[in-house]
Design an enzyme around this catalytic site. Structure first.
Site, PDB file in Angstrom:
ATOM      1  N   HIS A  70      -6.860  -5.824   2.156  1.00 53.50           N
ATOM      2  CA  HIS A  70      -5.456  -5.088   2.946  1.00 53.50           C
ATOM      3  C   HIS A  70      -5.038  -6.270   3.870  1.00 53.50           C
ATOM      4  O   HIS A  70      -5.795  -6.930   4.442  1.00 53.50           O
ATOM      5  CB  HIS A  70      -6.106  -4.068   4.017  1.00 53.50           C
ATOM      6  CG  HIS A  70      -6.272  -2.787   3.292  1.00 53.50           C
ATOM      7  ND1 HIS A  70      -5.675  -1.502   2.956  1.00 53.50           N
ATOM      8  CD2 HIS A  70      -7.826  -2.420   2.596  1.00 53.50           C
ATOM      9  CE1 HIS A  70      -6.292  -0.683   2.364  1.00 53.50           C
ATOM     10  NE2 HIS A  70      -7.556  -1.244   2.103  1.00 53.50           N
TER      11      HIS A  70
ATOM     12  N   ASP B  27       0.916  -1.099   0.159  1.00 53.24           N
ATOM     13  CA  ASP B  27       0.062  -0.041  -0.006  1.00 53.24           C
ATOM     14  C   ASP B  27       1.009   1.066  -0.151  1.00 53.24           C
ATOM     15  O   ASP B  27       1.744   1.207   0.877  1.00 53.24           O
ATOM     16  CB  ASP B  27      -0.870  -0.001   1.102  1.00 53.24           C
ATOM     17  CG  ASP B  27      -2.005   0.895   1.121  1.00 53.24           C
ATOM     18  OD1 ASP B  27      -3.171   0.546   1.241  1.00 53.24           O
ATOM     19  OD2 ASP B  27      -1.782   2.310   1.006  1.00 53.24           O
ATOM     20  N   ILE B  28       0.711   2.118  -0.729  1.00 56.92           N
ATOM     21  CA  ILE B  28       1.395   3.466  -0.949  1.00 56.92           C
ATOM     22  C   ILE B  28       1.243   4.218   0.027  1.00 56.92           C
ATOM     23  O   ILE B  28       2.049   5.222   0.446  1.00 56.92           O
ATOM     24  CB  ILE B  28       0.911   3.971  -2.399  1.00 56.92           C
ATOM     25  CG1 ILE B  28       2.196   5.002  -2.892  1.00 56.92           C
ATOM     26  CG2 ILE B  28      -0.246   4.961  -2.242  1.00 56.92           C
ATOM     27  CD1 ILE B  28       3.245   4.164  -3.598  1.00 56.92           C
TER      28      ILE B  28
ATOM     29  N   HIS C  53      -9.974  -5.104  -3.486  1.00 58.26           N
ATOM     30  CA  HIS C  53      -8.632  -5.619  -2.860  1.00 58.26           C
ATOM     31  C   HIS C  53      -8.605  -5.843  -1.333  1.00 58.26           C
ATOM     32  O   HIS C  53      -9.641  -5.367  -0.615  1.00 58.26           O
ATOM     33  CB  HIS C  53      -7.742  -4.106  -2.911  1.00 58.26           C
ATOM     34  CG  HIS C  53      -8.572  -2.837  -2.621  1.00 58.26           C
ATOM     35  ND1 HIS C  53      -9.271  -2.170  -3.310  1.00 58.26           N
ATOM     36  CD2 HIS C  53      -8.397  -2.215  -1.455  1.00 58.26           C
ATOM     37  CE1 HIS C  53      -9.807  -1.171  -2.716  1.00 58.26           C
ATOM     38  NE2 HIS C  53      -9.125  -0.875  -1.783  1.00 58.26           N
TER      39      HIS C  53
HETATM   40  P1  AMP Z   1      -9.819   1.550   0.259  1.00 57.60           P
HETATM   41  O1  AMP Z   1     -10.212   1.491  -1.125  1.00 57.60           O
HETATM   42  O2  AMP Z   1     -10.529   2.266   1.191  1.00 57.60           O
HETATM   43  O3  AMP Z   1      -9.577  -0.010   0.806  1.00 57.60           O
HETATM   44  O4  AMP Z   1      -8.201   2.157   0.247  1.00 57.60           O
HETATM   45  C1  AMP Z   1      -7.557   1.815  -0.908  1.00 57.60           C
HETATM   46  C2  AMP Z   1      -6.094   1.792  -0.522  1.00 57.60           C
HETATM   47  O5  AMP Z   1      -5.341   1.754  -1.965  1.00 57.60           O
HETATM   48  C3  AMP Z   1      -5.443   2.929   0.123  1.00 57.60           C
HETATM   49  O6  AMP Z   1      -4.941   2.341   1.461  1.00 57.60           O
HETATM   50  C4  AMP Z   1      -4.418   3.362  -0.741  1.00 57.60           C
HETATM   51  O7  AMP Z   1      -3.435   4.103   0.092  1.00 57.60           O
HETATM   52  C5  AMP Z   1      -4.012   2.473  -1.612  1.00 57.60           C
HETATM   53  N1  AMP Z   1      -3.747   2.885  -2.878  1.00 57.60           N
HETATM   54  C6  AMP Z   1      -4.046   3.869  -3.642  1.00 57.60           C
HETATM   55  N2  AMP Z   1      -3.449   3.823  -4.808  1.00 57.60           N
HETATM   56  C7  AMP Z   1      -2.396   3.198  -4.850  1.00 57.60           C
HETATM   57  C8  AMP Z   1      -1.236   2.853  -5.739  1.00 57.60           C
HETATM   58  N3  AMP Z   1      -1.123   3.351  -6.768  1.00 57.60           N
HETATM   59  N4  AMP Z   1      -0.457   1.869  -5.061  1.00 57.60           N
HETATM   60  C9  AMP Z   1      -0.422   1.137  -3.888  1.00 57.60           C
HETATM   61  N5  AMP Z   1      -1.680   1.361  -3.051  1.00 57.60           N
HETATM   62  C10 AMP Z   1      -2.465   2.476  -3.378  1.00 57.60           C
END
Ligand code: AMP
Ligand code: ZN
Length: 133
Positions: A103, A39-40, A101
């Site tokens: 986590h 996660d970024i 996705h």
């Molecule tokens: P959520 O949709 O609430 O589960 O959150 C989306 C997650 O994706 C967040 O924790 C972001 O930090 C992560 N995220 C968004 N863009 C990227 C990316 N390009 N690479 C890695 N993680 C990402």
């Protein structure tokens, strides 16, 4: 879903772009159907997202969710082993990115702030947790 809509989603979806290699990511696992990358905006060291390569919005939309969970389990066990943490947390939110996705977060406590960190630090964490040879 009609084909044109599907293409619009694919074009606009940041995780589809990661799958296609159009934008970079810190990958730790990949097979034919699934991908896991850091996660970024990590909440802890090793905070990972596991996705199906196929674009579906919600985890619950994915046809073979059992197979998907088996992959998540494999990655969660690995993160636990490498970090030495007994607790490996997991959550499914999905209100930010419309591509399924899950986590996975090793450790009981966050320890990080959910903010971007230096690329060198991300690369170090990727190297520590990678399952890619
Ligand atoms: P959520 O949709 O609430 O589960 O959150 C989306 C997650 O994706 C967040 O924790 C972001 O930090 C992560 N995220 C968004 N863009 C990227 C990316 N390009 N690479 C890695 N993680 C990402
Ligand atoms: Zn997508």
């Amino acid at each position: 879903m009609d084909g044109s809509w599907y293409n619009v989603l694919m074009t606009d979806c940041i995780f589809c772009k990661i799958v296609a290699g159009e934008i970079p990511s810190y990958k730790i696992y990949e097979d034919e159907k699934y991908l896991a990358f850091l996660d970024i905006m990590p909440w802890c060291e090793g905070h990972t997202l596991v996705i199906p390569k196929q674009h579906v919005q919600w985890v619950w939309d994915y046809e073979n969710v059992g197979e998907y969970f088996e992959v998540v389990r494999k990655i969660a066990k690995h993160l636990g082993r490498v970090s030495g943490e007994e607790v490996v947390r997991s959550n499914i939110d999905g209100w930010e990115v419309p591509h399924a996705h899950i986590h996975v977060k090793p450790g009981k406590n966050n320890g990080m702030k959910g903010e971007q960190i230096a690329p060198e630090e991300m690369e170090k964490i990727r190297a520590k947790f990678t399952m890619l040879s």
